[in-house]
Design a protein around this motif. Sequence first.
Motif, PDB file in Angstrom:
ATOM      1  N   CYS A  73       0.835  -1.213   0.000  1.00 51.74           N
ATOM      2  CA  CYS A  73       0.000   0.000   0.000  1.00 51.74           C
ATOM      3  C   CYS A  73       0.863   1.253   0.000  1.00 51.74           C
ATOM      4  CB  CYS A  73      -0.921  -0.004   1.218  1.00 51.74           C
ATOM      5  SG  CYS A  73      -2.249  -1.224   1.168  1.00 51.74           S
ATOM      6  N   ARG A 120       2.328   1.997  -3.468  1.00 52.81           N
ATOM      7  CA  ARG A 120       1.344   2.606  -4.355  1.00 52.81           C
ATOM      8  C   ARG A 120       1.103   4.066  -3.964  1.00 52.81           C
ATOM      9  NH1 ARG A 120      -2.692  -0.738  -3.631  1.00 52.81           N
ATOM     10  NH2 ARG A 120      -2.420  -1.971  -5.541  1.00 52.81           N
ATOM     11  N   TYR A 121       1.017   4.348  -2.678  1.00 50.16           N
ATOM     12  CA  TYR A 121       0.795   5.710  -2.186  1.00 50.16           C
ATOM     13  C   TYR A 121       1.913   6.643  -2.657  1.00 50.16           C
ATOM     14  CZ  TYR A 121       0.040   9.446   1.300  1.00 50.16           C
ATOM     15  OH  TYR A 121      -0.172  10.648   1.925  1.00 50.16           O
ATOM     16  N   TYR A 144       1.724   7.463  -6.417  1.00 47.08           N
ATOM     17  CA  TYR A 144       0.686   8.431  -6.781  1.00 47.08           C
ATOM     18  C   TYR A 144       1.041   9.840  -6.303  1.00 47.08           C
ATOM     19  CZ  TYR A 144      -2.681   5.291  -8.909  1.00 47.08           C
ATOM     20  OH  TYR A 144      -3.307   4.436  -9.787  1.00 47.08           O
ATOM     21  N   GLY A 164      -6.485   4.777   2.173  1.00 51.02           N
ATOM     22  CA  GLY A 164      -7.548   5.185   1.270  1.00 51.02           C
ATOM     23  C   GLY A 164      -7.604   4.357   0.009  1.00 51.02           C
ATOM     24  N   GLN A 165      -7.226   3.090   0.087  1.00 49.85           N
ATOM     25  CA  GLN A 165      -7.139   2.227  -1.096  1.00 49.85           C
ATOM     26  C   GLN A 165      -8.178   1.112  -1.063  1.00 49.85           C
ATOM     27  OE1 GLN A 165      -3.039   0.931  -1.503  1.00 49.85           O
ATOM     28  NE2 GLN A 165      -2.254   3.022  -1.334  1.00 49.85           N
ATOM     29  N   TRP A 185      -9.038  -0.771  -4.500  1.00 53.51           N
ATOM     30  CA  TRP A 185      -8.187  -1.869  -4.946  1.00 53.51           C
ATOM     31  C   TRP A 185      -8.461  -3.141  -4.152  1.00 53.51           C
ATOM     32  CZ3 TRP A 185      -5.681   3.000  -5.476  1.00 53.51           C
ATOM     33  CH2 TRP A 185      -5.234   3.276  -6.781  1.00 53.51           C
ATOM     34  N   GLU A 234      -8.306   4.120 -10.136  1.00 55.43           N
ATOM     35  CA  GLU A 234      -7.038   4.837 -10.293  1.00 55.43           C
ATOM     36  C   GLU A 234      -7.262   6.338 -10.377  1.00 55.43           C
ATOM     37  OE1 GLU A 234      -5.466   3.047 -13.788  1.00 55.43           O
ATOM     38  OE2 GLU A 234      -4.398   1.459 -12.679  1.00 55.43           O
ATOM     39  N   ASP A 266      -9.787   8.073  -9.162  1.00 58.58           N
ATOM     40  CA  ASP A 266     -10.201   8.586  -7.859  1.00 58.58           C
ATOM     41  C   ASP A 266      -9.004   8.749  -6.929  1.00 58.58           C
ATOM     42  OD1 ASP A 266     -12.300   9.064  -5.666  1.00 58.58           O
ATOM     43  OD2 ASP A 266     -11.199   7.347  -4.867  1.00 58.58           O
ATOM     44  N   TYR A 267      -8.099   7.790  -6.932  1.00 58.07           N
ATOM     45  CA  TYR A 267      -6.949   7.868  -6.026  1.00 58.07           C
ATOM     46  C   TYR A 267      -5.993   8.968  -6.469  1.00 58.07           C
ATOM     47  CZ  TYR A 267      -3.787   6.049  -2.481  1.00 58.07           C
ATOM     48  OH  TYR A 267      -2.997   5.906  -1.354  1.00 58.07           O
ATOM     49  N   ARG A 299      -7.165  12.210  -5.160  1.00 60.19           N
ATOM     50  CA  ARG A 299      -6.927  12.401  -3.732  1.00 60.19           C
ATOM     51  C   ARG A 299      -5.531  12.950  -3.440  1.00 60.19           C
ATOM     52  NH1 ARG A 299      -9.479   7.273  -0.408  1.00 60.19           N
ATOM     53  NH2 ARG A 299     -11.436   7.038  -1.575  1.00 60.19           N
ATOM     54  N   GLN A 300      -4.600  12.737  -4.354  1.00 61.03           N
ATOM     55  CA  GLN A 300      -3.220  13.178  -4.111  1.00 61.03           C
ATOM     56  C   GLN A 300      -2.947  14.585  -4.643  1.00 61.03           C
ATOM     57  OE1 GLN A 300      -2.195  10.998  -2.100  1.00 61.03           O
ATOM     58  NE2 GLN A 300      -3.762   9.537  -2.772  1.00 61.03           N
TER      59      GLN A 300
END
Length: 395
Positions: free
Chosen positions: A49, A52-53, A56, A318-319, A322, A341, A343-344, A347-348
């Motif tokens: 996680c 991935r964070y 992004y 916040g994943q 997935w 993808e 949406d995430y 968020r960033q």
Amino acid sequence: MKLTNLPKAEPALDPKFLKNLGIKSYDADNLYPQNVRNIVLNSKTGSGCLERYIDYIEGRGIASEPLAGFVVNLDGETLADLHAQVSADLGTNEGFAIHVNYDIDGGIVSLHHIPFENARIAEPDEEGNIRKVALHPDWTGQLTRNGKPVKITKDTVDYLDVFNPDPEIVLAQIQEAGGPQFYKGQIYYYSRQGFLIYPYARFHAVLSDMSTDEGLSNIMNRNVRNNFLPAGAFVRLKSQGAPYSGDDTDAQPQVDDADYAEDLAALQGDTEALKMLDITIESKEEMPEFINMQGNNYDKEFTATAAEIKDCIYAAFGQEGWLAIRNGKVGFSGTLVADVERDYAKRQIKTQKALSRCYKTLLQAWTTAQPLPAEPNDANLAIIPLVDTTTPTQK
């Protein structure tokens, strides 16, 4: 119910003032970033996680290619390199640190990434102002150089001024240091919690869950390696007399106890399972007895715990989208993945804009002796999201 009647929650951080070093500790043991890193790296769910964070946050890099490729220090690192390092620290620690150096005219000439776990905040002065940031290569005290440990003392800690690009202040600091050759520069310290405040990780609330995730992995590993592989046990009488020798024609051939035990031990483990052991006997009376053994599989007992732990960790980042796809709760399609993808990535954007503002603050004070290849404005320093954030109807 009154709030005062509820059990008191422990503070996220427990800083203390270390008078011998003149700093405020980062948690009680001064090792909060190091502890967080170790916990995350040992959790397969948490590390996935976090990766991935960070991806992004970094996005596809800085919008202006000339600025992205601009070399910002003598090591040859570009602004894009600095952005990648800063994104990793920001994702892990919710903060980052950059070393800033100046020329004799008060213009910035270099930017270096400082590992966030190496930076500590100094004690405030009598007026309550924090003037210094302390740097040490390893606050755990385990680092060695030439076979000798690097002790944590005031002699091995560098104390640098807090970032302030005002030319008059910079020149005064250079003069106080004894000249440009002795000036150590400044530290740009960024924290999502506020100015010169130790941040806690975004996933702080699930650190215990990540530790549990590591424990569950250990249980499954031991279950596979050591638990259910022995199929049974041979039970036999202890050998009488010496092992058979070819020179003694009267002796009965017998199995040496030590060799027999070694042969059985060699058949244990997942890579040796289900092999056969050949035993030669002289009569039925010498036949060993085989007792069948049924091992226990404990994986199912931890299924509910593992699922709950995974839910909590994904939620902290916040994943959830997935996780839902992975668990098959919402099906699988290219459109659905694209929506998750997108949406995430949206968020960033707030975090990416904060990074852009930081880069703008630093580059606006860049030395005029080495002009920048492009104007350091909001558009040029914008961070491109990893995926397109516009919906199909907006295109």
